[in-house]
Structures are given as structure tokens and as C-alpha cells.
Design a protein around this motif. Sequence first.
Motif, PDB file in Angstrom:
ATOM      1  N   ASP A 161      11.122  -1.909   0.158  1.00 36.09           N
ATOM      2  CA  ASP A 161      10.796  -3.248   0.365  1.00 36.09           C
ATOM      3  C   ASP A 161      10.905  -3.723   1.937  1.00 36.09           C
ATOM      4  O   ASP A 161      11.217  -5.004   2.156  1.00 36.09           O
ATOM      5  CB  ASP A 161      12.247  -4.097  -0.072  1.00 36.09           C
ATOM      6  CG  ASP A 161      12.895  -3.694  -1.538  1.00 36.09           C
ATOM      7  OD1 ASP A 161      11.704  -2.929  -1.980  1.00 36.09           O
ATOM      8  OD2 ASP A 161      13.618  -3.334  -2.048  1.00 36.09           O
ATOM      9  N   ALA A 162      10.405  -2.963   2.484  1.00 36.24           N
ATOM     10  CA  ALA A 162       9.534  -3.323   3.708  1.00 36.24           C
ATOM     11  C   ALA A 162       9.006  -4.542   3.536  1.00 36.24           C
ATOM     12  O   ALA A 162       7.448  -5.007   3.149  1.00 36.24           O
ATOM     13  CB  ALA A 162       8.935  -2.246   4.725  1.00 36.24           C
ATOM     14  N   GLY A 201       8.481   4.156  -1.523  1.00 34.52           N
ATOM     15  CA  GLY A 201       7.184   3.488  -2.852  1.00 34.52           C
ATOM     16  C   GLY A 201       5.999   2.768  -2.625  1.00 34.52           C
ATOM     17  O   GLY A 201       6.049   2.387  -0.764  1.00 34.52           O
ATOM     18  N   PRO A 202       5.596   2.040  -3.034  1.00 36.95           N
ATOM     19  CA  PRO A 202       4.642   1.288  -2.784  1.00 36.95           C
ATOM     20  C   PRO A 202       4.857   0.194  -1.651  1.00 36.95           C
ATOM     21  O   PRO A 202       4.192  -0.664  -1.463  1.00 36.95           O
ATOM     22  CB  PRO A 202       4.235   0.937  -4.611  1.00 36.95           C
ATOM     23  CG  PRO A 202       5.396   1.409  -4.646  1.00 36.95           C
ATOM     24  CD  PRO A 202       6.248   2.589  -5.225  1.00 36.95           C
ATOM     25  N   ARG A 203       6.545  -0.336  -2.119  1.00 37.09           N
ATOM     26  CA  ARG A 203       6.899  -0.928  -0.793  1.00 37.09           C
ATOM     27  C   ARG A 203       7.911  -1.153   0.053  1.00 37.09           C
ATOM     28  O   ARG A 203       8.585  -1.561   0.690  1.00 37.09           O
ATOM     29  CB  ARG A 203       7.781  -2.223  -2.348  1.00 37.09           C
ATOM     30  CG  ARG A 203       7.704  -2.760  -3.040  1.00 37.09           C
ATOM     31  CD  ARG A 203       8.540  -3.202  -4.092  1.00 37.09           C
ATOM     32  NE  ARG A 203       9.231  -4.468  -3.681  1.00 37.09           N
ATOM     33  CZ  ARG A 203      10.259  -5.058  -4.836  1.00 37.09           C
ATOM     34  NH1 ARG A 203      10.000  -4.786  -5.778  1.00 37.09           N
ATOM     35  NH2 ARG A 203      10.827  -6.209  -3.909  1.00 37.09           N
ATOM     36  N   ASP A 204       7.470   0.416   0.328  1.00 36.61           N
ATOM     37  CA  ASP A 204       8.154   1.145   0.956  1.00 36.61           C
ATOM     38  C   ASP A 204       6.968   1.356   2.985  1.00 36.61           C
ATOM     39  O   ASP A 204       5.807   1.550   2.349  1.00 36.61           O
ATOM     40  CB  ASP A 204       9.076   1.735   1.015  1.00 36.61           C
ATOM     41  CG  ASP A 204       9.764   2.286  -0.501  1.00 36.61           C
ATOM     42  OD1 ASP A 204      10.171   0.873  -0.381  1.00 36.61           O
ATOM     43  OD2 ASP A 204       9.922   2.869  -1.064  1.00 36.61           O
ATOM     44  N   GLU A 240       3.222   6.605   7.118  1.00 37.13           N
ATOM     45  CA  GLU A 240       2.544   6.121   5.656  1.00 37.13           C
ATOM     46  C   GLU A 240       3.117   4.766   5.412  1.00 37.13           C
ATOM     47  O   GLU A 240       4.244   3.883   5.842  1.00 37.13           O
ATOM     48  CB  GLU A 240       3.097   6.931   4.932  1.00 37.13           C
ATOM     49  CG  GLU A 240       3.034   7.021   3.095  1.00 37.13           C
ATOM     50  CD  GLU A 240       4.207   7.825   2.092  1.00 37.13           C
ATOM     51  OE1 GLU A 240       3.918   7.127   0.879  1.00 37.13           O
ATOM     52  OE2 GLU A 240       4.618   9.062   2.866  1.00 37.13           O
ATOM     53  N   VAL A 241       2.470   3.891   4.535  1.00 42.13           N
ATOM     54  CA  VAL A 241       2.232   2.364   4.484  1.00 42.13           C
ATOM     55  C   VAL A 241       2.291   2.579   2.754  1.00 42.13           C
ATOM     56  O   VAL A 241       0.956   2.410   2.462  1.00 42.13           O
ATOM     57  CB  VAL A 241       1.959   1.353   4.968  1.00 42.13           C
ATOM     58  CG1 VAL A 241       1.472   0.413   4.770  1.00 42.13           C
ATOM     59  CG2 VAL A 241       1.669   2.021   6.100  1.00 42.13           C
ATOM     60  N   GLY A 242       3.201   1.857   2.224  1.00 40.05           N
ATOM     61  CA  GLY A 242       3.168   1.924   0.517  1.00 40.05           C
ATOM     62  C   GLY A 242       2.081   0.260   0.256  1.00 40.05           C
ATOM     63  O   GLY A 242       2.054  -0.564   0.670  1.00 40.05           O
ATOM     64  N   ALA A 243       1.066   0.859  -0.821  1.00 39.51           N
ATOM     65  CA  ALA A 243       0.320  -0.461  -0.879  1.00 39.51           C
ATOM     66  C   ALA A 243       0.431  -1.880  -1.363  1.00 39.51           C
ATOM     67  O   ALA A 243      -0.205  -2.005  -1.294  1.00 39.51           O
ATOM     68  CB  ALA A 243      -0.500   0.513  -2.565  1.00 39.51           C
ATOM     69  N   GLU A 244       1.435  -1.832  -1.237  1.00 37.15           N
ATOM     70  CA  GLU A 244       1.952  -3.421  -1.515  1.00 37.15           C
ATOM     71  C   GLU A 244       2.602  -3.957  -0.742  1.00 37.15           C
ATOM     72  O   GLU A 244       2.776  -5.434  -0.205  1.00 37.15           O
ATOM     73  CB  GLU A 244       3.992  -3.672  -2.486  1.00 37.15           C
ATOM     74  CG  GLU A 244       2.925  -3.377  -4.485  1.00 37.15           C
ATOM     75  CD  GLU A 244       3.937  -2.993  -4.823  1.00 37.15           C
ATOM     76  OE1 GLU A 244       4.889  -3.826  -4.550  1.00 37.15           O
ATOM     77  OE2 GLU A 244       3.700  -2.317  -6.435  1.00 37.15           O
ATOM     78  N   VAL A 245       2.978  -2.595   0.837  1.00 36.43           N
ATOM     79  CA  VAL A 245       3.078  -3.572   1.712  1.00 36.43           C
ATOM     80  C   VAL A 245       2.458  -4.329   2.659  1.00 36.43           C
ATOM     81  O   VAL A 245       1.300  -3.365   3.125  1.00 36.43           O
ATOM     82  CB  VAL A 245       4.084  -2.635   2.788  1.00 36.43           C
ATOM     83  CG1 VAL A 245       4.180  -3.518   3.903  1.00 36.43           C
ATOM     84  CG2 VAL A 245       4.752  -2.323   1.911  1.00 36.43           C
TER      85      VAL A 245
END
Length: 333
Positions: A107-108, A19-22, A64-69
Motif C-alpha cells: 500500500d505504498a 501487487g498493484p498497490r505496492d 518494481e512499481v505497482g500499477a496503482e502507485v
Amino acid sequence: MVTGPGQVEIADVPEPTAGPRDILVRPRACGVCGSDGFYISIGGIPPRQGATILGHEAAGEVVEVGAEVEGVSVGDHVVVNPMAEPTGIIGNGGASGALAELLVLHDAVAGKSFAVVPKDLPWEVAALNEPMAVARHAVNRANPKAGDKVVVFGAGPIGLGAAIGFKSLGASHVVVVDVVASRLERALAIGADAVINSAEEDVRERLLELHGETGGGYHGTKPGTDIYLDAAGVPSVIDTVLANAKHGATLSIPAVHKKPVEVDFGALLTSEITIVMAMGYPTEIFEVTEDIIANQDKYAKIISHPVPFEDVLEGIKLASTPGAADKVVITMG
């Protein structure tokens, strides 16, 4: 995956998504821990008995990197903190394990969930990060000072990692004690100043030679060793340390003792020894990373058996067989 008591299989599971935080990681190497053999013997960990995915000593490539990480990019090489995963400890009863083709870190957060490592650090060496954090915590619990004289009992991965850690923190002389000649040879290769085969040599007499004498009066004559570390987990180690510890010495115990050990505290009173236990890595998971990078050639020697993923079941069996291997790391391409 552990599918039942004594049963471990390669299984197909749904492909994880980030997800975006992962971040999504492709594991490239994962160590096999003694705890993995225990999980297999009991059929997995509740609530996932019969479906426990193994692997918690992971290093991998970010796909893959979530947009918020922040602090990481696709293609980076990372080491993983299995304790930080909010869905449960990775490879220890959580929803995921690192002996898999893909691993999601939810939540990375850089420096908490993962740390980026140089791309020239070999995968199998990077995968030592988690067990070496255990070793570093045991070293830190002993509160070493520059110039200390140290004895490490047990030349398995934790003992060897501790020996390197003590040297990195300024110990003047580190002795490693074991009963297996090949392990003692590896201890010398990673930088131990001396080794003792306790099956063939008198530990006290050798320590008096190596670390000098101290004490006198009601303390008696004792080796000048400042710190002892028990990475063996056998009662004879505790007996040896307590009989020979000088006044003010420290004993750090990361080893798992499976049976109670009798201690005569009356006899220890005048020694004022400090005994500390060490479990896990409250702060050391990425503290040790820089040391691994700086001393990667030494840490590489801890690995006794790199095993390709196609032979993962044989590798797990090897790691679970007492005396068969010192450190098995599964490599995944």
C-alpha cells in the motif's frame, strides 16, 4: 534473521512479490540500530520469535512499481518509513526486514511509505534517514527558536543528528558533551560550536564561559543555556541539567533510561523548567530528509563503520558491542 536468543543467521526466504498497490525495493544500505542487538538477545519479537528479519533503517532502489502507485518510478532511489508498513513494522517484528535482498512496501504512498531522494546521495547517508528522524523529533519537542543556545549530552548518532538539527533550525551556539575524545572530535566535524569532555572538565564552569551567566535572586546564577538535550541516558546527565538549568529552560529526553532517575521537583519549582520526552518520529520521518540532502557531508561523518553485506553478521556484532562502534551501516552493492 534472528533465529533464537543470541542467534542471528543469514537465511533463505521466499522471494517477495509486489501487487498493484505496492513497490518492490532493493535495499542498498541499512543501518544497524541498538534495538537490533536487543531483539537478538531475546530471540526476536513476537509473534515472530525465532524468525525475526532485521533492518529498519533502509535506503534502496525501486525495482518494481505497482500499477496503482504514483510518485515513483523504477530506478528511483528511496528512503523508507518502516512504521508505515501495514504488515507490521519493518525490521521490528513485522513480516519483513530491510537487511535483505528485496523489500516490499505494501500500500505504498509517496510521502508516507517512502520518499524519493537524489541519485547522487550516497546510499549509506540516505540510510541515516530513520535514526535522524528520531533525532529531529527530539529537537522539535524542544521547540527551538532562532538564536537559542543549546547543549547536547551524548555524541552518538542521535546526539550528533540533534546537533545538526539545532544548527539547521537557527541555534546560535551548540555544545556537545561526552566522555569519549573521538566522539567529541566527530561532534566538531559535524558543526558543533564547542565540545566538553565531562570526564575531564567541569560542565557548569565551561557552560558559564560559553553561554554566559543569567539568573540571580532566588534563581541563582546559572549558565545562559536555553535548551538541553539528553541523548546519553545516564542519571548524571539529568542531575547536571536540573542543577544548572536557568529559569524557563527546556530539557528534551530522547535517550532510553534503563533505571529510574530521582528528581527533586521541590528544588525545580522556581526554575519553571520544561521537561519533554521524545520517542520515534510522529511527523519527522521525511521532514529530516531535505536536511540530510542539504547537509550530506555533515551527516556522512556520523557513520563510523560502513560494512559490506557479506560481513553483515560481523557488522551486527560490532554494532552490538558497547564502545566498539558509533554507527554501523550495512552496504549492499
